[in-house]
Design an enzyme around this catalytic site. Structure first.
Site, PDB file in Angstrom:
ATOM      1  N   GLU A 140       4.936   7.259  -7.545  1.00 55.84           N
ATOM      2  CA  GLU A 140       4.406   7.778  -8.740  1.00 55.84           C
ATOM      3  C   GLU A 140       4.891   9.113  -8.983  1.00 55.84           C
ATOM      4  OE1 GLU A 140       0.622   6.143  -8.483  1.00 55.84           O
ATOM      5  OE2 GLU A 140       0.674   5.017 -10.428  1.00 55.84           O
ATOM      6  N   GLU A 187      -0.595  -1.452  -5.416  1.00 55.77           N
ATOM      7  CA  GLU A 187      -2.051  -1.386  -5.809  1.00 55.77           C
ATOM      8  C   GLU A 187      -2.544  -2.673  -6.005  1.00 55.77           C
ATOM      9  OE1 GLU A 187       0.414   0.482  -6.552  1.00 55.77           O
ATOM     10  OE2 GLU A 187      -0.187   2.722  -6.534  1.00 55.77           O
TER      11      GLU A 187
END
Ligand code: NAI
Length: 699
Positions: free
Chosen positions: A105, A125
């Site tokens: 990210e 995640e």
């Protein structure tokens, strides 16, 4: 210091520097923001490279900060990414080795990305019961396309950088360089080449669409629903990516954030995060530091080519370690080798193993009938009959022939490892390695530490376990070690439930609905009911006061040993594993109940589940207090990897924490008042009672 700043002529390099994988802890995040400020204030700097020092670009969030205030303290990851995006000078991410989760990210917040081949790129995640929380669901589809991005986000699996860089139309990587060695030079050159570009490109400005959006997302939901059964996160990954295609960027970000925060609060995510940490912690032994010297294990010997010996040998062959198997008779060897071949051939047939790999593995295997051939072995694992006399014979012979320093291990499941060690002149070299059946499949390995087992032996076998891809948990010496000692109490409760009014399938269904892979009676049929019978017969002698249901004995007296004979608690059709309830067995249970003068009552699923699971919890508390297990999380790891405990519940002790230990003890006191149950057993273990009194949990 967790990030460094260096000027290379007119390019500033900010390097993440937080070993081992540049986790994005507070100090690292501050380092990035400070570096950006410094570079923007320096007129001589025309562009910036963001790189990772050492073994990774960045593995994402810093697990040491999990659940602490530092994890969200400013600058949080979203603020860092915003600072990158709004930097007035071009920022180029130089991605090598690993860019996962927050690390990816972060790179997506840079204006450009340069990578080297071999880097693992992932948004994992979902494996922690979450969705990406710092723009991953909004930015990755913009650079990879919706389908490729969704695959990565829903699976959490890494994809190699060169694969992604080669995808048509991708905008994730602006350049793929030849090798990690030239990455920094190439990134510097790239940064110079874009120094004058304005406006700077931002991933958020890219379009995000799918031509058949609604149909595609419906298809994706159908695909994911089945496999995501107990977990909300995979479906929410889809919702978030869909939001990227339908909402404005800022609204999509808000949507992702809200769902990320909600998932953080779910018991499923807490369970997965607990297990993530627990699994890593299991390999650490309090008094065996990580720098303890290890013995070299080049060759392994296995004694006994039965059910366990063959599977144990396969683990080492799979890891490229040569194995010698010893048996008493040639026929036994032949049978054992044929089974190993059959297992490998099945893997070749269903495409899991290449034919040449199969031959390479078999080439590492030798067989012998003579102890003389074990002289060179560095690790010898005994898997012969479970009789102390046989073990004695084997260990005395091993003591006579094994080279000094060789590790002598026993796969015993019930015998005293200290006693076995005492059959040798070298108890310091003896350890229990308790594999689970099928030994080539099951991930759990209980490492049984004898009173005299040397620390370097412990360090070595823990490392060996990693090499053969087992999850190792240390247990002290006691009857049943951690796992089987607990399961005995669970099994006793299952027996009482039959006596009080349940059928086997009612018990199995209730606990399977709770999430267990298999209920106690289906499990008994699979493992062989004769095993439990043998243990009970021993108990009737050495623990005459312990209360047991005799129903299982009656079953065994009828020869209903389980799947291997086609009948047990259930019936089985030849070659099939479906458990078919049997009316005669249910009749037998009812008659036995009657003979005990018990009027059956209706027992609901909640009571079934609580009695089975809290029996595990109470015994676990005793195991912890006795120091048989080093920590509560080790017990959860044993149950997840060895006993099919539902992953989304995080193991018996994590589950007890979730229920609240106060409530657990209340239930135990209720069960203790049931005259047909075992009141003595249900006395809360002293540790459990103390935790409740102090308002604490097993964590
Ligand atoms: P098994 O009966 O399938 O195999 C034992 C093998 O050892 C036989 O092939 C036998 O010929 C051989 N053997 C016996 N005495 C020997 C000797 N003196 N020298 C060389 N070979 C000898 O038994 P299984 O199930 O493989 O169990 C072996 C050990 O593993 C036992 O200690 C058992 O408690 C333990 N274990 C078994 C598990 C299971 O699910 N079957 C699970 C975990 C541990």
């Amino acid at each position: 210091m967790a990030a460094t700043y260096q000027a290379h002529g007119d390019v500033a390099v900010i390097s993440l520097d937080n070993p081992p994988v540049n986790g994005l802890g507070l100090a690292t995040r501050r380092g990035i923001v400070d570096g950006l400020a410094r570079a923007q204030a320096d007129a001589a700097v025309k562009a910036i490279v963001l790189a990772g020092a050492g073994k990774a670009f960045s593995g994402g969030a810093d697990i040491k900060e999990f659940g602490t205030p530092k994890a969200v303290q400013e600058p949080n990851l979203l603020s860092v990414i915003s600072a990158l995006e709004h930097c007035t000078k071009p920022v180029v991410a130089a991605v090598h080795s690993v860019a996962m989760g927050g690390g990816l990210e972060l790179a997506l917040g840079c204006h450009y990305r340069v990578t080297a081949p071999g880097a693992k790129i992932a948004l994992p995640e979902v494996k922690l019961g979450l969705i990406p929380g710092a723009g991953g669901t909004q930015r990755l589809p913009r650079v990879l396309g919706v389908e490729a991005a969704l695959n990565m986000i829903v699976s959490g699996e890494p994809v190699k950088s060169e694969m992604l860089a080669a995808a048509p139309g991708q905008k994730l990587f602006d350049k793929l360089v030849a090798s990690p060695e030239v990455l920094m030079d190439e990134a510097l050159a790239f940064a110079r080449s874009v120094a004058g570009v304005r406006p700077l490109p931002m991933v958020r400005k890219l379009p995000c669409q799918h031509p058949q959006g609604d149909a595609y997302f419906q298809f994706a939901r159908n695909m994911v629903k089945g496999m995501a059964r107990n977990f909300p996160a995979p479906l929410q990954c889809i919702d978030a990516v869909e939001a990227a295609t339908k909402k404005k960027f800022a609204d999509g970000m808000a949507y992702e954030r809200q769902h990320f925060i909600n998932l953080m609060m779910t018991s499923e995510s807490r369970a997965l995060r607990h297990l993530f940490v627990a699994e890593r912690a299991a390999s650490k032994i309090p008094d065996v530091p990580s720098d303890t010297p290890q013995r070299t294990i080049r060759t392994v010997a296995v004694i006994g080519a039965g059910t366990m010996g063959g599977g144990i040998a396969m683990n080492f062959l799979n890891a490229g370690i040569p194995v010698t198997i010893l048996e008493m008779k040639q026929e036994a060897l032949d049978r054992g080798i044929a089974t190993i071949r059959k297992n490998y051939e099945a893997q070749v047939k269903n495409g899991k193993l290449k034919a040449d790999k199969y031959e390479q593995r078999m080439a590492l295997l030798t067989t012998t009938l003579s102890y003389d051939d074990l002289k060179e072995a560095d690790l010898i694992i005994e898997a012969v009959f479970e009789e102390i006399g046989v073990k004695e014979q084997v260990f005395r012979q091993l003591d006579a022939v094994a080279r000094p320093g060789a590790i002598l291990a026993s796969n015993t499941s019930t015998l005293d490892v200290n006693r076995i060690a005492a059959f040798t002149q070298r108890p310091q070299d003896v350890v229990g390695l308790h594999f689970f059946s099928p030994a080539n499949v099951m991930k759990l390995l209980e490492v049984v530490r004898g009173d005299k087992t040397a620390k370097d032996v412990m360090a070595t076998v823990m490392a060996v376990a990693r090499k053969i891809r087992k999850v190792a948990v240390v247990s002290g010496v006691c009857d049943g070690f951690i796992g089987n000692r607990m399961i005995e109490q669970y099994g006793r409760q299952a027996g009482f439930l039959l006596d009080e009014g349940c059928t086997p399938s009612q018990v199995d269904k209730a606990i399977e609905k709770f999430g267990f892979a298999m209920g106690p009676f289906r499990m008994g049929d699979l493992a062989g009911n004769d095993i439990g019978w043998a243990i009970r017969k021993r108990r009737y002698v050495d623990k005459p006061d312990m209360k047991y249901s005799r129903t299982a004995d009656l079953l065994c007296e009828q020869g209903r040993f389980g799947q291997k004979v086609g009948k047990g608690w259930y019936d089985y059709r030849p070659g099939k594993r479906d458990a078919i309830p049997n009316a005669e067995v249910e009749q037998m249970i009812a008659e036995h109940r009657k003979s005990l003068g018990i009027t059956p009552r209706k027992i609901d699923d909640e009571e079934i589940v609580q009695r089975l699971v809290f029996a595990l919890v109470n015994e676990a508390a005793r195991i912890l207090e006795e120091g048989i297990a080093n920590k509560a999380s080790d017990i959860d790891v044993v149950y997840i990897f060895g006993y099919g405990f539902p992953v989304h519940r995080g193991g018996p002790l994590n589950y007890a924490n979730e229920v609240g230990l106060f409530n657990v003890v209340q239930a135990m006191q209720r069960f203790a008042r049931n005259p047909l149950d075992d009141a003595a057993f249900w006395q809360p273990a002293p540790l459990l009672a103390r935790l409740v009194a102090d308002g604490k949990t097993f964590a």
